[in-house]
Design an enzyme around this catalytic site. Structure first.
Site, short mmCIF file in Angstrom:
data_model
loop_
_atom_site.label_atom_id
_atom_site.label_comp_id
_atom_site.label_asym_id
_atom_site.label_seq_id
_atom_site.Cartn_x
_atom_site.Cartn_y
_atom_site.Cartn_z
N HIS A 188 0.74 -1.20 0.07
CA HIS A 188 0.17 0.02 0.03
C HIS A 188 0.90 1.29 -0.02
O HIS A 188 1.98 1.06 0.03
CB HIS A 188 -0.81 0.04 1.18
CG HIS A 188 -0.25 0.02 2.54
ND1 HIS A 188 0.27 -1.15 3.06
CD2 HIS A 188 0.00 1.01 3.53
CE1 HIS A 188 0.76 -0.85 4.23
NE2 HIS A 188 0.65 0.58 4.53
N ASP A 195 0.72 5.13 1.90
CA ASP A 195 0.17 5.71 3.12
C ASP A 195 -0.58 6.90 2.79
O ASP A 195 -0.10 7.98 1.70
CB ASP A 195 1.31 6.34 4.00
CG ASP A 195 1.89 5.16 4.81
OD1 ASP A 195 1.17 4.06 5.09
OD2 ASP A 195 3.14 5.19 5.23
N HIS A 231 4.71 -0.30 0.21
CA HIS A 231 5.35 -0.98 1.46
C HIS A 231 4.21 -2.09 1.85
O HIS A 231 2.95 -1.91 1.77
CB HIS A 231 5.63 -0.50 2.62
CG HIS A 231 4.87 0.54 3.09
ND1 HIS A 231 4.50 1.80 2.54
CD2 HIS A 231 4.10 0.49 4.53
CE1 HIS A 231 3.77 2.34 3.56
NE2 HIS A 231 3.43 1.75 4.65
#
Length: 279
Positions: A105, A107, A253
């Site tokens: 994903h 952030d 990440h």
């Protein structure tokens, strides 16, 4: 000490040695750090002693405006600090994302101004598991088949705040009006490097705007598969005292699972980004 920069993998990531962040950094040292961050996308400082939130906050502020935390139950004394982990108090979680693995994903991609960078400091780490995987968004975009690049050129994808998992269960339709969502270019240009990076992710990307669901799914699946290829990834094995800073504009990440009976506790500060530009 002289600053040393040691690459962590062929894909991305570098360790920066010769810096004690508890004492601050000079303008010259910071210029070297910024250059390494833009080149390697993920930078690591090992064996850092940062017992106070403000020490981490002060370093993060060198990179830009900090994003405030909107989940007070997981925040620290400073409004930009959030704790990640499985510590409990009177049976209640004290940190966000306490257990389990997480898909790749980006952030705050569901906001108009997604995170520029995320800074995570390791306070307690389990004996095994809980590694963080990073994918190089530049390399992933470059590796996409030409027909995919051509089809998504100029298009945007809709990202949804949905840690509950409905987005990742692709057979389900999600009512995006129920939560926070935002559309961003699938290929975004990094404002500092001028390079194109893929800006979709399996955890929160819902669909591609303007396409039928089946075509959107077909294209997204190719992208998701490319993101997870090992040659584009670096897997970080955490140690207490690690401070990691990653560039959300050109990386993704994920997190490995770990034993929930063991303590995992990290302090996060997020740097607010800009509205993504079309690639």
């Amino acid at each position: 000490m002289t600053i040393e920069i040691i690459p962590r993998s062929p894909a991305l990531g570098a360790e920066i040695r010769g810096v004690d962040l508890s004492k601050g950094v000079t303008d010259s040292e910071f210029a070297t750090i910024i250059e390494a961050w833009h080149r390697y996308q993920v930078i690591l400082f090992r064996d850092q002693q940062l017992p106070e939130e403000q020490q981490q906050v002060a370093f993060a502020q060198r990179f830009g405006e900090l994003a405030q935390i909107h989940v007070p139950e997981y925040s620290g004394d400073h409004p930009a600090v959030m704790y990640i982990g499985n510590l409990k108090h009177k049976g209640q979680n004290m940190g966000a994302l306490p257990v389990g693995e997480m898909e790749f994903h980006i952030d705050q991609c569901y906001q108009e101004r997604p995170a520029k960078g995320t800074m995570l400091y390791a306070i307690e780490i389990p004996s095994e598991g809980g590694q963080t995987l990073f994918a190089n968004g530049y390399k992933v975009y470059e590796a996409l088949p030409r027909w995919v690049k051509d089809r998504v050129a100029g298009l945007k994808a809709v990202h949804v705040y949905d840690y509950g998992g409905a987005v990742t269960e692709r057979s389900k339709m999600v009512d995006i009006t129920d939560g926070i969502s935002c559309a961003h270019p699938i290929a975004r240009v990094h404002p500092a490097t001028g390079r194109k990076s893929l800006f979709v992710n399996k955890l929160m990307t819902h669909h591609i705007e303007g396409l039928e669901w089946q075509e959107s799914e077909k294209l997204l699946n190719v992208m998701f598969e490319t993101i997870s290829k090992p040659e584009f990834c670096y897997e970080h094995e955490w140690r207490v005292g690690d401070l990691l800073l990653w560039d959300n504009r050109c990386t993704l990440h994920a997190r490995r699972d770990f034993n929930p009976a063991e303590r995992r506790w990290l302090r996060r500060v997020t740097v607010l980004g800009e509205v993504p530009e079309q690639g």
